[in-house]
Scaffold this motif. Structure first.
Motif: not given
Length: 360
Positions: A148-151, A156-161, A173-174, A178-182
């Motif tokens: 699940x972490x990979x997902x 989050x990366x796709x959302x940022x794009x 920033x948000x 998510x990415x850093x905590x993952x």
């Protein structure tokens, strides 16, 4: 019914009052006539409450002790010796070495000494079972978390794009949180799985080279206020093992000790002792070894908090704010992979981690 009184029997039992081992005197009906202070402490009962109780009332399996007394009376041996596991309802089993001696009028004097070796074996067995269960649990949980972490990170990366340029800076920033905590959780999971992934690279190991490597690494990080004293037995032979794993195991313990010594480092009197010795005829994980390495890592810090003392090798248990709680878990895992184990004794002013490894 007249109960025994220490003042009345002071002359008869004076020699037993100061013994460290527990002593019971029973009459011809196996009723307790006398118990010295050590016996009161072992049985958690006063002489008054013990008086006139039978051995069967004191222990669920008191018939074993009663049989020992009967044999002593019948055969008039100077003494009979036997190892017993005395059961008390709702309390820990007492593993004792018993010595029964016949006296006049059918009385029997019973000496009970705690069987320290049996207690140690039982404690090790419980620890090994718990350690194995913890490793299986952590390994399964880590695998369940990893996917699940990979997902989550990918989403989050796709959302940022897909963020509109107008709000990119405000919302990025948000997504970065998510990415850093993952990533942080991924690192934690990787550390949990690390001991089971890396191959066991076996070669000749000199334990003093391991200690010296750890000593130089820790002193480089804490150059002032900390002394690491060597107390080596140069006769310890080399043995087969994974040198890097053992360096990591010792480093984790020494580094934890250095961090716990922060107050003393500031005062300039912090000390860690690395002591190596040979132990003989030692049992590790139910296997008897003629020789074993006995490595002590001793510090003069504040000691381990009592509420976590029995759980320090469990995953994610840390006595330091901000600690991951994995250092000692990994150390124990690496040592167990070498058929050894780590023990710990701690009190304010002295903490002693003891690494035991079989030697050829």
């Amino acid at each position: 019914m007249n109960l025994p009184d220490r003042a009345i029997d002071a002359g008869r039992f004076a020699g037993l009052e100061l013994l460290a081992s527990s002593v019971l005197l029973v009459d011809s009906r196996d009723r307790v006539r006398y118990a010295n202070p050590a016996a009161e402490n072992m049985l958690d009962a006063s002489l008054k409450s013990l008086s006139r109780q039978t051995l069967a009332a004191l222990f669920s399996n008191g018939d074993e002790l009663a049989a020992l007394c009967e044999q002593t009376r019948a055969h008039q041996y100077s003494d009979l010796r036997q190892d017993l596991a005395l059961e008390r309802g709702g309390r820990d089993i007492l593993h004792v070495h018993s010595i029964a001696s016949a006296l006049d009028n059918g009385e029997v004097l019973i000496e009970l000494r705690e069987n320290v070796q049996q207690l140690k074996l039982d404690r090790e067995e419980r620890f090994l079972d718990q350690s194995q269960a913890n490793k299986e649990l952590i390994r399964n949980l880590a695998h369940e978390i990893k996917n699940p972490l990979g997902g989550i990170r990918g989403a989050a990366q796709l959302l940022e794009l897909e963020l509109p340029p107008l709000h990119l800076n405000a919302l990025k920033e948000y997504t970065q949180v998510v990415i850093k905590e993952a990533d942080r959780l991924q690192t934690l999971v990787d550390r949990l799985l690390a001991p089971h992934r890396k191959p066991h690279i076996v070669g000749d190991v000199n334990i003093h080279e391991v200690c010296e490597r750890v000593r130089s690494l820790v002193l480089a990080e804490f150059p002032n206020g900390l002394g690491i004293r060597r107390d080596y037995d140069a006769s310890i032979p080399e043995f087969r093992g994974d040198k890097e794993q053992l360096i990591q195991a010792v480093l984790n313990i020494v580094h934890n000790a250095a961090q716990a010594l922060a107050g003393r480092i500031a005062a300039g009197d912090a000390e860690i002792v690395l002591r190596t010795r040979v132990a003989r005829q030692l049992t590790l994980a139910k296997v008897r070894y003629g020789l074993a390495l006995d490595l002590h890592i001793i510090d003069n810090g504040p000691g381990i908090a009592p509420d976590i003392r029995d759980r320090i090798f469990y995953p994610l248990v840390s006595g330091r704010e901000g600690g991951s709680g994995l250092g000692l878990t990994l150390a124990q895992t690496f040592v167990q992979q070498h058929l050894g184990m780590i023990e710990c004794e701690s009190r304010p002013g002295l903490t002693d981690f003891r690494i035991l490894l079989p030697l050829p």
